[in-house]
Design an enzyme around this catalytic site. Structure first.
Site, PDB file in Angstrom:
ATOM      1  CD  GLU A 279      21.446  48.171 -15.486  1.00  0.00           C
ATOM      2  OE1 GLU A 279      21.524  47.055 -14.540  1.00  0.00           O
ATOM      3  OE2 GLU A 279      22.676  47.883 -16.367  1.00  0.00           O
ATOM      4  CD  GLU A 282      19.939  52.001 -10.571  1.00  0.00           C
ATOM      5  OE1 GLU A 282      19.569  51.062 -11.377  1.00  0.00           O
ATOM      6  OE2 GLU A 282      20.013  52.008  -9.573  1.00  0.00           O
ATOM      7  CB  CYS A 299      22.977  41.388 -15.548  1.00  0.00           C
ATOM      8  SG  CYS A 299      22.145  43.018 -16.281  1.00  0.00           S
ATOM      9  CB  SER A 319      22.335  48.954 -11.513  1.00  0.00           C
ATOM     10  OG  SER A 319      20.784  48.752 -11.663  1.00  0.00           O
ATOM     11  CE  LYS A 358      21.545  35.345 -14.400  1.00  0.00           C
ATOM     12  NZ  LYS A 358      21.185  36.771 -13.969  1.00  0.00           N
ATOM     13  CD  GLU A 361      19.890  36.560  -9.849  1.00  0.00           C
ATOM     14  OE1 GLU A 361      19.621  35.710 -10.944  1.00  0.00           O
ATOM     15  OE2 GLU A 361      20.127  37.790 -10.109  1.00  0.00           O
ATOM     16  CD  GLU A 366      18.342  39.711  -0.681  1.00  0.00           C
ATOM     17  OE1 GLU A 366      18.324  38.476  -1.055  1.00  0.00           O
ATOM     18  OE2 GLU A 366      19.210  40.233   0.238  1.00  0.00           O
ATOM     19  CB  CYS A 508      25.872  35.109 -19.931  1.00  0.00           C
ATOM     20  SG  CYS A 508      25.891  36.683 -19.211  1.00  0.00           S
TER      21      CYS A 508
END
Lengths: 590, 164
Positions: A279, A282, A299, A319, A358, A361, A366, A508
């Site tokens: 990141e 990037e 994230c 990102s 999550k 996710e 993907e 988190c």
């Protein structure tokens, strides 16, 4: 501050005039029971459990919403109060699914605790019951209407996030809580942050459990089961075993994971350090090459879904980095598998996360390797689920020795990674590395404290490194994200280079997969701060505190990936997003 | 306000709704009930797409809009007939035998309250007090009020509209 004097159960108290009777009573050392009350989230006086008697008053009043007054005389435990509280509880129970033994909140249910407190020994009111509708379509959150007591805490939590997929529906006895048009949460624009689960006092909302899948993998001799655990888990799992809030349980957590029988025990912090390399690179590329700015962190899967549903015009700002546990899963099934000579088909990756989003996710298409067809991560456990597994295995958590992750190949992590679990942590970790790269130095000052803390939903900072001014912003909770993104759209804030967004308030450490703390305990503390302190403490104890110092990450680039943002990185560690329609016709037509 | 369901095309209804929303958009949540009322006047009921449109237009969540719609019996998510029959079930009408009136209307039309006839001509919607208690029991068919009803008067009243 304007103070008032009043008497509660014969005790004289002097409190600010802004206090409710409930707060004043706590000040006097008296805990009035509550059920619908959730400080700062749901303060509506709906459930009538907190009723108290005010001398001279006509009827009992809800202490959670009634302010104190000079000379007030309050009785919190009079015969009338006790009888009314009992009847209220019994009426709530008359339309509650009392299958407590099979309930996920058995032993940790605020309603159950009240029934015990008031010695409810029979079901006095028997009558018509609301139908049981179980919505189990989503990969993250399950809702059981028969457990719901209509307290409204989840509705308020969802509104506080400014998402609002839950509402009270219908009227009178037919009232229920759910998404619009009685559709599934999986069809509503829900981001699965799980704040509704955290708010729920009973078992009406809970995560989709994956414990049995994980036990099956552990006991399958064919499977090589690798577990990784997110930074925020260590800041809260101790609570499940009676340790004080804010206890850092890193060592015991690793010892427990090893005793559960996982073949390899890793820390998602390795993935976090890797994320910073990708990141950070990037970001520098975007700044140097005129790429899309501000770049926004990726994230938090709740935040990602939020952007996909509500701010699709910002998807190019995100990102392209996968989240740390997805990166780590992808590396385990390629680099690790190759080095260890294990067929990736036989590797089963388990992520222990503070997060319910999550789970969804990890199931995204993907997040499936295009070449092998394998998921990066096979199962996601919440912190609560891990605690359940530890209890099932009969492990005495508190007495465990301190251990660490397995120190081969992917075991090392830095302090920068640990703070990923708190708001501002990803930003600070990125700045530590970006500053060193730009200055081509090992800077001695690397604590960016302006981006820490929870006092503000949106934090800003400007950092000058190697003559380059980097403007950053940090937002936690989707409500704060909405405010920040609206301001960017309107052009009323400076042009930022880099923004960190986490879906949950505090980051988190207060994710939807973390241990539930009772509304009563939450009255006196700021959970976000206490848990974050555990992470900042661990960071301060580490010898390496910058992600680019991680030797295992360095070796990964040298031996496998090549360079950050290189070809293989893009294939394994980066992803893309898609706009999602809110309440599309296809959902409405069902 | 008169119900204008039949006289507008779908596009015109959409246009009307857009006007209502542009008028009340800035009010946000405060304007919700009024917008829902006006939308129901335009469409005759509140289809899910319309509720979604209203939520987006006012900047409130779709769940909240549906929460309000499902709370008030005045709002309907089912289509309404050309003639909406509102049988008052308020206290005064009820003690004067409104239940029998409602049942007679239901048997005459072959539908239950809350439903619409297949030819989209009639729908029945029981309502609370319409403020004509002196005439109890009363019913309304669109804007026409019928008072001092008895069950045997119902067929003749309905016949007028069946032929219309």
């Amino acid at each position: 501050m304007n103070m008032v004097n009043l008497t509660i159960d014969g005790i004289k108290v002097n409190v600010p005039s802004s206090y409710t009777i409930l707060e004043a009573a706590r000040h006097a050392g008296i805990k009035i029971p509550t059920l619908c009350f959730l400080k700062g989230v749901n303060e509506v006086g709906a459930c009538r459990i907190c009723l108290v008697e005010v001398v001279g008053g006509r009827s009992l009043v809800a202490s959670c919403v009634n302010p104190v007054a000079e000379g007030m005389e309050v009785m919190t435990n009079s015969p009338r109060v006790r009888a009314t509280r009992r009847s209220t509880l019994e009426l709530i129970l008359s339309d509650h699914n009392k299958d407590c033994l099979a309930c996920i909140r058995n032993g940790n249910c605020e309603l159950q605790n009240l029934c015990e407190l008031y010695a409810i020994r029979e079901n006095r009111f028997q009558g018509v019951r609301s139908p049981s509708i179980i919505d189990s379509k989503s990969a993250s959150i399950i809702r059981d209407s028969s457990k719901c007591i209509l307290c409204g805490r989840c509705v308020a939590a969802c509104q506080k996030q400014e998402i609002g997929v839950l509402s009270f529906l219908n009227r009178g006895f037919n009232t229920s809580v759910g998404p619009a048009f009685d559709i599934s949460m999986a069809d509503a624009p829900c981001i699965y942050c799980g704040q509704c689960i955290i708010a729920c006092p009973v078992g009406a909302l809970h995560e989709r459990e994956e414990i049995e899948l994980v036990w099956a993998a552990i006991h399958d001799p064919e499977k090589h089961v690798v577990v990784q655990v997110a930074p925020a888990v260590r800041a809260a799992i101790g609570e499940e075993f009676g340790l004080p809030i804010g206890t850092r349980s890193t060592g015991k957590m690793f010892a427990a994971l090893r005793r559960l029988g996982f073949d390899k025990v890793y820390d998602t912090n390795f993935g976090a350090d890797l994320t910073i390399m990708e990141e950070g690179t990037e970001l520098l590329n975007r700044i140097k090459n005129g790429g899309k700015l501000p770049m926004i962190t990726s994230c938090s899967p709740g935040w990602i879904r939020f952007a996909e549903f509500y701010y699709p015009d910002f998807l190019d700002n995100l990102s392209t980095c996968k989240s740390p546990h997805q990166m780590e899963g992808a590396i385990i099934k390629t680099y690790y598998a190759q080095r260890k000579g294990i067929d990736p088909k036989n590797i089963y990756v388990v992520s222990v996360m503070p997060c319910t989003s999550k789970k969804t996710e990890a199931a995204r298409e993907e997040m499936i390797n295009e070449k092998t067809g394998l998921r990066d991560v096979d199962a996601v456990l919440t912190t609560r689920e891990l605690a359940r597994m530890i209890k099932q295995a009969g492990i005495d958590f508190v007495k465990l020795p301190d251990e660490g992750p397995d120190m081969d190949m992917m075991g090392e992590y830095t302090g920068a990674a640990v703070i990923f679990g708190a708001t501002g942590g990803v930003m600070e970790a990125a700045l530590r590395t970006v500053a060193d790269i730009l200055e081509e130095d090992d800077l001695p000052e690397f604590e960016y404290t302006t981006v820490r803390g929870v006092d503000q939903g949106i934090k800003e900072a400007e950092i000058v490194v190697a003559g380059l001014k980097i403007r950053v912003a940090v937002a936690h909770s989707t409500a704060a994200a909405r405010k920040l993104l609206d301001a960017i759209r309107a052009g009323t804030v400076p042009e930022y280079h880099f923004i960190e967004i986490m879906g949950c308030s505090g980051g988190c450490v207060c994710g939807g997969g973390q241990p539930q703390v009772s509304a009563s305990d939450l009255m006196d503390i700021d959970l976000r701060t206490l848990r974050a302190q555990a992470l900042y403490e661990e960071d301060s104890l580490m010898t390496k505190r910058k992600s680019h110092k991680n030797a295992d990450v360095e070796a990964l680039y040298k031996n496998f990936l090549g360079e950050p943002n290189g070809h293989l990185s893009h294939e394994l560690l980066h992803t893309h997003y898609r706009a999602r329609e809110i309440y599309p016709d296809s959902v409405l037509d069902e | 306000m008169a119900i204008i369901v039949k006289t507008l095309t779908q596009d015109e209804k959409k246009q009307k709704l857009a006007e209502v929303l542009s008028q009340h958009g800035a009010e946000g949540r405060q304007g919700l009930i009024q917008v829902l009322q006006e939308a129901q006047n335009i469409y005759g009921y509140l289809p899910l797409e319309v509720q979604r449109e209203i939520a987006f237009g006012l900047g409130v969540s779709v769940a909240e809009v549906y929460g309000v719609v499902s709370f008030y019996s005045f709002f309907s998510t089912k289509p309404k007939g050309e003639y909406m029959i509102s049988v008052c079930l308020g206290t005064a009408c009820y003690v004067k035998g409104a239940q029998a009136i409602l049942e007679k209307v239901e048997t005459e039309l072959g539908i239950k309250s809350g439903e619409c006839t297949d030819d989209m001509k009639f729908s029945i919607n029981p309502c609370r007090c319409i403020g004509a208690c002196g005439l109890a029991p009363v019913m309304m068919i669109n804007d026409d009020v019928y008072g001092r009803l008895t069950a045997d008067k119902i067929p003749a009243i309905l016949a007028k509209y069946k032929e219309a």
